[in-house]
Motif scaffolding. Sequence first.
Motif, PDB file in Angstrom:
ATOM      1  N   ASP A  21      22.373 -22.725  -3.891  1.00 13.55           N
ATOM      2  CA  ASP A  21      23.302 -23.844  -3.718  1.00 13.55           C
ATOM      3  C   ASP A  21      24.828 -23.183  -3.414  1.00 13.55           C
ATOM      4  O   ASP A  21      25.447 -24.065  -3.476  1.00 13.55           O
ATOM      5  N   ARG A  22      24.822 -21.980  -3.947  1.00 17.76           N
ATOM      6  CA  ARG A  22      26.144 -21.148  -3.760  1.00 17.76           C
ATOM      7  C   ARG A  22      26.534 -20.518  -2.497  1.00 17.76           C
ATOM      8  O   ARG A  22      27.421 -19.670  -2.472  1.00 17.76           O
ATOM      9  N   VAL A  23      25.573 -20.380  -1.659  1.00 14.60           N
ATOM     10  CA  VAL A  23      25.836 -19.437  -0.511  1.00 14.60           C
ATOM     11  C   VAL A  23      26.051 -20.623   0.629  1.00 14.60           C
ATOM     12  O   VAL A  23      25.616 -21.619   0.795  1.00 14.60           O
ATOM     13  N   HIS A  24      26.868 -20.038   1.469  1.00 13.47           N
ATOM     14  CA  HIS A  24      27.326 -20.777   2.873  1.00 13.47           C
ATOM     15  C   HIS A  24      25.985 -21.150   3.700  1.00 13.47           C
ATOM     16  O   HIS A  24      25.488 -20.219   4.105  1.00 13.47           O
ATOM     17  N   ASN A  25      25.708 -22.156   4.036  1.00 14.77           N
ATOM     18  CA  ASN A  25      24.816 -22.871   4.787  1.00 14.77           C
ATOM     19  C   ASN A  25      23.324 -22.150   4.356  1.00 14.77           C
ATOM     20  O   ASN A  25      22.290 -22.182   5.026  1.00 14.77           O
ATOM     21  N   GLY A  26      23.145 -21.977   3.189  1.00 15.86           N
ATOM     22  CA  GLY A  26      21.943 -21.401   2.690  1.00 15.86           C
ATOM     23  C   GLY A  26      21.476 -20.105   3.062  1.00 15.86           C
ATOM     24  O   GLY A  26      20.000 -19.878   3.134  1.00 15.86           O
ATOM     25  N   THR A  27      22.185 -19.445   3.819  1.00 13.65           N
ATOM     26  CA  THR A  27      21.882 -18.055   4.368  1.00 13.65           C
ATOM     27  C   THR A  27      22.791 -16.923   3.874  1.00 13.65           C
ATOM     28  O   THR A  27      23.854 -17.120   3.860  1.00 13.65           O
ATOM     29  N   TRP A  28      22.260 -15.663   4.150  1.00 11.00           N
ATOM     30  CA  TRP A  28      23.055 -14.655   4.121  1.00 11.00           C
ATOM     31  C   TRP A  28      22.350 -13.288   4.812  1.00 11.00           C
ATOM     32  O   TRP A  28      21.026 -13.202   4.891  1.00 11.00           O
ATOM     33  N   HIS A  29      23.024 -12.367   5.198  1.00 11.42           N
ATOM     34  CA  HIS A  29      22.354 -11.229   5.852  1.00 11.42           C
ATOM     35  C   HIS A  29      22.369  -9.994   4.868  1.00 11.42           C
ATOM     36  O   HIS A  29      23.490  -9.945   4.143  1.00 11.42           O
ATOM     37  N   ASP A  30      21.427  -9.340   4.751  1.00  7.24           N
ATOM     38  CA  ASP A  30      21.244  -8.369   3.776  1.00  7.24           C
ATOM     39  C   ASP A  30      20.936  -6.973   4.275  1.00  7.24           C
ATOM     40  O   ASP A  30      20.024  -7.011   5.406  1.00  7.24           O
ATOM     41  N   SER A  31      21.610  -5.764   4.202  1.00  6.76           N
ATOM     42  CA  SER A  31      21.346  -4.701   4.446  1.00  6.76           C
ATOM     43  C   SER A  31      21.438  -3.608   3.622  1.00  6.76           C
ATOM     44  O   SER A  31      22.740  -3.567   2.779  1.00  6.76           O
ATOM     45  N   THR A  32      20.783  -2.352   3.509  1.00  8.31           N
ATOM     46  CA  THR A  32      21.222  -1.284   2.488  1.00  8.31           C
ATOM     47  C   THR A  32      21.053  -0.181   3.358  1.00  8.31           C
ATOM     48  O   THR A  32      19.967   0.315   4.085  1.00  8.31           O
ATOM     49  N   TYR A  33      22.247   0.585   3.399  1.00 10.60           N
ATOM     50  CA  TYR A  33      22.468   1.892   4.062  1.00 10.60           C
ATOM     51  C   TYR A  33      21.824   3.061   3.123  1.00 10.60           C
ATOM     52  O   TYR A  33      22.378   3.042   2.095  1.00 10.60           O
ATOM     53  N   HIS A  34      21.085   4.060   3.577  1.00  7.96           N
ATOM     54  CA  HIS A  34      20.663   5.131   2.910  1.00  7.96           C
ATOM     55  C   HIS A  34      20.988   6.202   3.745  1.00  7.96           C
ATOM     56  O   HIS A  34      21.282   6.096   4.862  1.00  7.96           O
ATOM     57  N   ASN A  35      21.699   7.282   3.136  1.00  4.78           N
ATOM     58  CA  ASN A  35      22.138   8.417   3.672  1.00  4.78           C
ATOM     59  C   ASN A  35      21.289   9.129   4.819  1.00  4.78           C
ATOM     60  O   ASN A  35      20.095   9.122   4.606  1.00  4.78           O
ATOM     61  N   GLY A  36      21.803   9.399   5.945  1.00  2.00           N
ATOM     62  CA  GLY A  36      21.058   9.815   7.052  1.00  2.00           C
ATOM     63  C   GLY A  36      20.472   8.698   7.939  1.00  2.00           C
ATOM     64  O   GLY A  36      20.080   9.104   9.234  1.00  2.00           O
ATOM     65  N   GLU A  37      20.465   7.450   7.816  1.00  2.00           N
ATOM     66  CA  GLU A  37      20.169   6.408   8.297  1.00  2.00           C
ATOM     67  C   GLU A  37      21.392   5.933   9.349  1.00  2.00           C
ATOM     68  O   GLU A  37      22.494   6.402   9.046  1.00  2.00           O
ATOM     69  N   PRO A  38      21.093   5.209  10.317  1.00  4.07           N
ATOM     70  CA  PRO A  38      22.306   4.601  11.363  1.00  4.07           C
ATOM     71  C   PRO A  38      23.268   3.704  10.308  1.00  4.07           C
ATOM     72  O   PRO A  38      22.530   3.106   9.557  1.00  4.07           O
ATOM     73  N   THR A  39      24.347   3.842  10.617  1.00  4.72           N
ATOM     74  CA  THR A  39      25.449   2.937  10.165  1.00  4.72           C
ATOM     75  C   THR A  39      24.711   1.611  10.364  1.00  4.72           C
ATOM     76  O   THR A  39      24.583   1.200  11.391  1.00  4.72           O
ATOM     77  N   ARG A  40      24.898   0.756   9.205  1.00  2.00           N
ATOM     78  CA  ARG A  40      24.835  -0.763   9.364  1.00  2.00           C
ATOM     79  C   ARG A  40      25.938  -1.480   9.878  1.00  2.00           C
ATOM     80  O   ARG A  40      27.084  -1.368   9.143  1.00  2.00           O
ATOM     81  N   ASN A  41      26.068  -2.073  10.918  1.00  2.00           N
ATOM     82  CA  ASN A  41      27.225  -2.977  11.658  1.00  2.00           C
ATOM     83  C   ASN A  41      26.986  -4.417  11.614  1.00  2.00           C
ATOM     84  O   ASN A  41      26.197  -4.760  12.254  1.00  2.00           O
ATOM     85  N   ILE A  42      28.033  -5.131  11.671  1.00  2.00           N
ATOM     86  CA  ILE A  42      28.126  -6.570  11.904  1.00  2.00           C
ATOM     87  C   ILE A  42      29.282  -6.569  12.778  1.00  2.00           C
ATOM     88  O   ILE A  42      30.494  -6.213  12.514  1.00  2.00           O
ATOM     89  N   THR A  43      29.260  -7.333  14.089  1.00  2.00           N
ATOM     90  CA  THR A  43      30.339  -7.141  15.034  1.00  2.00           C
ATOM     91  C   THR A  43      30.390  -8.752  15.011  1.00  2.00           C
ATOM     92  O   THR A  43      29.605  -9.508  15.635  1.00  2.00           O
TER      93      THR A  43
END
Length: 167
Positions: free
Chosen positions: A56-78
């Motif tokens: 009930d507290r997130v916009h439109n009932g959705t969010w995007h989730d990502s966890t970056y770990h060292n050595g992996e590609p950078t996580r980007n949102i454009t």
Amino acid sequence: LTALAKLVNRTIDDEYGDIHTGLVPTYEPIPGWAQGAACSTCGIRAGTSPGMVDMDRVHNGTWHDSTYHNGEPTRNITVKFTGRAVYVYNLIANAVPSTSTLTIIDFILDGVHVDTYTHSPDDSTNILYDVPVYVNSSLKHGQHTLVMASGSDSFVSLMLFDYIVYT
């Protein structure tokens, strides 16, 4: 002759994008992101227990989730928008068992690094909602491209993107 212009706020949802322009955020790399509301294996997920997301507290009932770990590609949102101000809102997690909740996000506006948001979790299990992780109210009116990047340093970093408001 006097011309009047009314400033209007528009919202870019993490999942549904901008209903006025049809533009939606781009997530890279694709296998590095999950729709948080539908992710059963994510450490941060919907529920009523401490450390879980109140839908009930997130916009439109959705969010995007990502966890970056060292050595992996950078996580980007454009995201692309036309305006003179931008406000980025995320969920911010604190102590969640078996989940890294350190948040470090770099903001690149029109190709220039403009800010970094950092949240070091405390011992509470609180999820924080509608947290303004980047605010810029002094843009030159025009078209802009904003990149949110997690993973530009050697830390594990969680990003829980909810929505953007632009004017």
